[in-house]
Write an enzyme that holds these catalytic residues in place. Structure first.
Site, PDB file in Angstrom:
ATOM      1  CG  ASP A  56      -0.357  -0.018   2.517  1.00 16.45           C
ATOM      2  OD1 ASP A  56       0.884  -0.138   2.599  1.00 16.45           O
ATOM      3  OD2 ASP A  56      -1.087   0.084   3.526  1.00 16.45           O
ATOM      4  CB  SER A  57       4.571   1.732  -0.157  1.00 14.75           C
ATOM      5  OG  SER A  57       4.782   0.678  -1.065  1.00 14.75           O
ATOM      6  CG  ASP A  95       0.307  -4.157   1.925  1.00 15.52           C
ATOM      7  OD1 ASP A  95       0.503  -5.047   2.771  1.00 15.52           O
ATOM      8  OD2 ASP A  95       1.043  -3.148   1.806  1.00 15.52           O
ATOM      9  CE  LYS A 123       3.307  -5.867   3.467  1.00 15.41           C
ATOM     10  NZ  LYS A 123       2.869  -4.686   4.246  1.00 15.41           N
ATOM     11  CD  GLU A 125       0.720  -1.771   7.948  1.00 15.23           C
ATOM     12  OE1 GLU A 125       0.351  -0.970   8.835  1.00 15.23           O
ATOM     13  OE2 GLU A 125       1.250  -1.403   6.885  1.00 15.23           O
ATOM     14  CD  GLU A 192       8.215  -0.471   7.273  1.00 15.55           C
ATOM     15  OE1 GLU A 192       7.278  -1.186   6.890  1.00 15.55           O
ATOM     16  OE2 GLU A 192       8.397   0.693   6.859  1.00 15.55           O
TER      17      GLU A 192
HETATM   18  O1  KIV Z   1       3.702  -1.113   1.411  1.00 16.75           O
HETATM   19  C1  KIV Z   1       4.846  -1.568   1.243  1.00 16.75           C
HETATM   20  O2  KIV Z   1       5.461  -1.436   0.187  1.00 16.75           O
HETATM   21  C2  KIV Z   1       5.433  -2.280   2.355  1.00 16.75           C
HETATM   22  C3  KIV Z   1       6.915  -2.483   2.330  1.00 16.75           C
HETATM   23  C4  KIV Z   1       7.624  -1.241   2.637  1.00 16.75           C
HETATM   24  C5  KIV Z   1       7.323  -3.567   3.245  1.00 16.75           C
HETATM   25  O3  KIV Z   1       4.753  -2.630   3.291  1.00 16.75           O
END
Ligand code: KIV
Length: 274
Positions: A56-57, A95, A123, A125, A192
């Site tokens: 989600d970056s 994510d 993924k 969190e 992280e």
């Molecule tokens: O969102 C993302 O790209 C991430 C990585 C920085 C691990 O969670």
């Protein structure tokens, strides 16, 4: 001889699965790149990147937001589909964005959508509070990567992007989370921004492979965001490295990153926290 063989064009020869990653543990580090589109996903396959993450970056790297919080399910699905079209060999992790897995039932519905878009794993969190969710997803056949340490969706709770686990109490919580997430059935952990020593302790405490970012050199794998690898981030984080600078082109940068992770040259002491 590398654990995952390259084909004669230099790409991954076989599909990477969770079994591949389990077998690699303790033998060879695996390489993860967070990326968002089909051409980059194809390039990652060609450069033998074992795992691609649609993080989600993308809210910050692609969409221009100042955090990951505005990212929606629709945006994630759009990018997971694009990556899956470009790469049929790497393991694909998608994510779940902010507040789309606040309850196990909500997680079930949204993880299903990410898997149907082409991901092989989701993924999410969080720590202890995620155990019921992970059990629910895992029992129903959805593999989970649990992201701990600095979890960007909670940045307002942390008061910004801060290294986690420098104090004994938070370090102990992260180790408890590691054990609880393992017991709940997580298939991978991602940690992280923690001190390198804690990154190593988390890896030792985990029965499943641990991916690190800013978590030292002793995790089972490393992940970087493609924009950081290619020098596109205006103020790059300490734990990242611009590999394009030394390599000169995009495939070269990905190969350099891969080789440096495999040989232990990356992350160096200058990319780690104490
Ligand atoms: O969102 C993302 O790209 C991430 C990585 C920085 C691990 O969670």
């Amino acid at each position: 001889m590398p654990y995952v063989q390259a084909d004669n064009t230099g790409g991954l020869e076989k599909k990477v699965t969770i079994q591949t990653l389990r077998r690699m543990r303790g033998q060879e580090k695996f390489v993860v790149v967070s990326l968002y589109d089909a051409p980059m996903a194809a390039m990652a396959q060609k450069c033998s990147v074992e795992v691609v993450l649609i993080g989600d970056s993308l809210g910050m790297t692609v969409l221009g937001y100042d955090s990951v919080i505005p990212v929606t399910m629709e945006q994630m699905i759009y990018h997971v589909e694009a990556v899956a079209r470009g790469n049929d060999k790497s393991l694909i992790i998608g994510d779940l964005p902010f507040m789309t897995y606040a309850t196990p039932e909500q997680a079930m519905i949204n993880a299903t959508r990410i898997m149907q878009a082409g991901a092989h794993m989701v993924k999410i969190e969080g720590g202890l509070w995620l155990t019921d969710t992970i059990r629910m997803l895992s029992d129903r056949g959805i593999p989970v990567c649990a992201h701990i340490g600095l979890t960007p969706q909670s940045m307002h709770k942390f008061g910004g992007f801060r290294v986690q686990g420098r104090d004994a109490e938070r370090a102990a919580t992260l180790l408890d989370d590691t054990r609880a997430l393992n017991d709940a059935g997580a298939d991978l952990l991602l940690v992280e921004c923690v001190p390198a020593e804690l990154g190593e302790q988390i890896t030792q405490a985990s029965a499943v492979p641990v991916i690190g970012i800013g978590a030292g050199a002793e995790t089972d794998a490393q992940v970087l965001v493609i924009n950081d690898i290619l020098g596109l981030t205006p103020q790059p984080p300490k734990f990242s490295k611009n590999f394009l600078e030394q390599a000169g082109d995009i495939p070269g940068a990905l190969k350099c990153y891969r080789d440096d992770v495999k040989t232990g040259r990356f992350p160096g002491p200058e990319h780690q926290f104490s």
